[in-house]
Design an enzyme around this catalytic site. Sequence first.
Site, mmCIF file in Angstrom:
data_model
loop_
_atom_site.group_PDB
_atom_site.id
_atom_site.type_symbol
_atom_site.label_atom_id
_atom_site.label_comp_id
_atom_site.label_asym_id
_atom_site.label_seq_id
_atom_site.Cartn_x
_atom_site.Cartn_y
_atom_site.Cartn_z
ATOM 1 N N TRP A 43 0.878 -1.180 0.000
ATOM 2 C CA TRP A 43 0.000 0.000 0.000
ATOM 3 C C TRP A 43 0.909 1.222 0.000
ATOM 4 O O TRP A 43 1.806 1.312 0.848
ATOM 5 C CB TRP A 43 -0.853 -0.066 1.267
ATOM 6 C CG TRP A 43 -1.827 1.037 1.482
ATOM 7 C CD1 TRP A 43 -2.714 1.550 0.577
ATOM 8 C CD2 TRP A 43 -2.040 1.741 2.721
ATOM 9 N NE1 TRP A 43 -3.467 2.522 1.187
ATOM 10 C CE2 TRP A 43 -3.080 2.660 2.493
ATOM 11 C CE3 TRP A 43 -1.478 1.683 3.995
ATOM 12 C CZ2 TRP A 43 -3.553 3.516 3.492
ATOM 13 C CZ3 TRP A 43 -1.949 2.525 4.980
ATOM 14 C CH2 TRP A 43 -2.981 3.424 4.730
ATOM 15 N N ASP A 47 -0.532 -4.905 9.620
ATOM 16 C CA ASP A 47 -1.563 -4.007 9.123
ATOM 17 C C ASP A 47 -2.770 -4.877 8.777
ATOM 18 O O ASP A 47 -2.694 -5.726 7.886
ATOM 19 C CB ASP A 47 -1.051 -3.248 7.882
ATOM 20 C CG ASP A 47 -2.004 -2.133 7.484
ATOM 21 O OD1 ASP A 47 -3.100 -2.027 8.078
ATOM 22 O OD2 ASP A 47 -1.661 -1.355 6.577
ATOM 23 N N LYS A 70 -13.247 -0.837 6.155
ATOM 24 C CA LYS A 70 -13.740 -1.668 5.053
ATOM 25 C C LYS A 70 -14.808 -2.630 5.554
ATOM 26 O O LYS A 70 -15.857 -2.765 4.948
ATOM 27 C CB LYS A 70 -12.610 -2.490 4.429
ATOM 28 C CG LYS A 70 -11.277 -1.787 4.352
ATOM 29 C CD LYS A 70 -11.122 -0.924 3.141
ATOM 30 C CE LYS A 70 -9.804 -0.181 3.217
ATOM 31 N NZ LYS A 70 -9.542 0.665 2.090
HETATM 32 C C1 LMR Z 1 -6.673 1.779 -1.181
HETATM 33 O O1 LMR Z 1 -5.660 1.089 -1.051
HETATM 34 O O2 LMR Z 1 -7.137 2.081 -2.294
HETATM 35 C C2 LMR Z 1 -7.419 2.259 0.030
HETATM 36 O O3 LMR Z 1 -6.841 1.755 1.180
HETATM 37 C C3 LMR Z 1 -7.587 3.726 0.040
HETATM 38 C C4 LMR Z 1 -6.307 4.435 0.348
HETATM 39 O O4 LMR Z 1 -6.261 5.077 1.385
HETATM 40 O O5 LMR Z 1 -5.353 4.322 -0.416
#
Ligand code: LMR
Length: 413
Positions: free
Chosen positions: A132, A216, A263
Site C-alpha cells: 500500500w 496491518d 472496510k
Molecule cells: C486503497 O488502497 O485504495 C485504500 O486503502 C484507500 C487508500 O487510502 O489508499
Amino acid sequence: MTLKSLGDLPVLPLPESFALTAAYNDDPFHEKVNLGQGVYRDNNCQPWVLPSVREAEETLYNRQVDHEYLPIAGDSKFLTNARELLFGPQIASSKNITSLQTVAGTGANHLAAIFCAQKLCPKNVFISDPTWDNHHLIWREAAPNVMQLLYPYYDPSTRGLNFEGMLAKLESSAEENDVVILHACAHNPTGIDPTREQWKKIAEVVGRKKLFVVFDCAYQGFASGDADADAWAIREFYSMLFTESSSPSSTPAGMFVCQSLSKNFGLYGERIGALHLITPTSTSPEGAKAHLVQAVRAEISCPSLFGARIVHAVLDDAELRSKWQEDVQIMALRIKSVRALLKSELERIGAQGDWCHIEKQIGMFSFTGLSSAQVQELREKHHIYMLSNGRMSLSGLNESNVAYVARAIRDVL
Ligand code: LMR
C-alpha cells in the site's frame, strides 16, 4: 537549506488512489469504470451502507447520545469489541495487549511508526514489495531516521508469493528491533497471502531474530468472508511469540496490530480504527501505553465518537453482530463472484494470456499483471481507472460492466 519562499515548494501529485477517484468523478463518459480506490461498491456501483450499520445508526439516534470528549485512549467499550474481533475472546482478555482507538488504519500505522521511531529506534523498517503506497509515506513522514528496505513479496513469474525471497531478505538483513510490516490478510495490492505453514515460518524468523512486527489489518473479513479465519496469522503470532510459554530467547520487544474498521463496517469516512500493542508477558505495558497516550494527545487530543459508537453498537448486540457477519459475507462473496465473471469473460473473448490468477487471489484487489502503459491506455481510451502498478479494485466491477472491462483489457494487451 532555508526556504526563501513558500512558492519554492514543488507541487506534489495527489496519492494515486485519491487522484484516480477525482479524475473518475470528473469524467463525463457514460461507461466509465472506477477500479482504483479500495472501497466496496454494490452490484449497481453504489456505496453500500451495511444493513447492520444502518440499524445501529437508528438505535444511536433514538438514544439521543451526547457529544462529550472521549478519553485520550478512546472508547473503552469499543476497544474491548475491536480487540475481541481481532484476537478472539480468549486472547483478547490477556493482560499483555494494550489498545488505543485511532483515526482509522492509517492513524494506527502512523502512531505505530512514531512510537517505533522514538522509543524502539530501529535501524530499518522492512516493507513488502509491493505494498500500500501509504506505508512508505507514513514511515517517511513519521520516522525519517528509519531506513526503509523492501522485502521481496510478489513473484511476477509465478504471479504468486516469493516466500523464499522474503525469508532470505529478513534472514540476511534484519537486525534485532528492526520493524517488519506484514499485511494480516488480503494483501494490498497483490491479493496474495502466505499459507498457514508459511506464516509459522515467518513467525519463527521474527522470534529468533527478535524483530518487531507491525501487522496491518485493513481487510479482516474480506479474504474469506470469515473475520476469525482472516485473523489467523495475528492470533498465531501472538500464541507463538507472546504467551507465558513463549521462550524469552525468541520473544521480540513487542508487536503492533493496526486495525481498520473502515472496510469491514463500510465506515470509510468515519475514520475508525485501533492500535494494539502486544508486549512480552514478563514486561509491564503501562509505560508504553502512557507514551502512546501522549502521542495521541499531541496529535488529535482524543479520538472521535461516531464510528466507535457504531462498531460498539453492532458488535455488542448478538443479533446485530450476526447480521454484520452476514453483511461481511455478502461483500466478500460479491467480490469473489466478479473475480470469476471477469476471468471467464476474458477467456470467452479470447484475451491473450492466462487469467487464473484473478480467481486465485483474495480480498478486495487483483494484481492483474497489466503494465503501467496498458493501465494508462485503459484510462485514456476506455475511461477505466486503476492503479498504474496493475492493481484493480474489484468491487468496481459488476454484471453490467464486466464485459466492457474485459473487451477493453483485450484491446490494450
Ligand atoms: C486503497 O488502497 O485504495 C485504500 O486503502 C484507500 C487508500 O487510502 O489508499
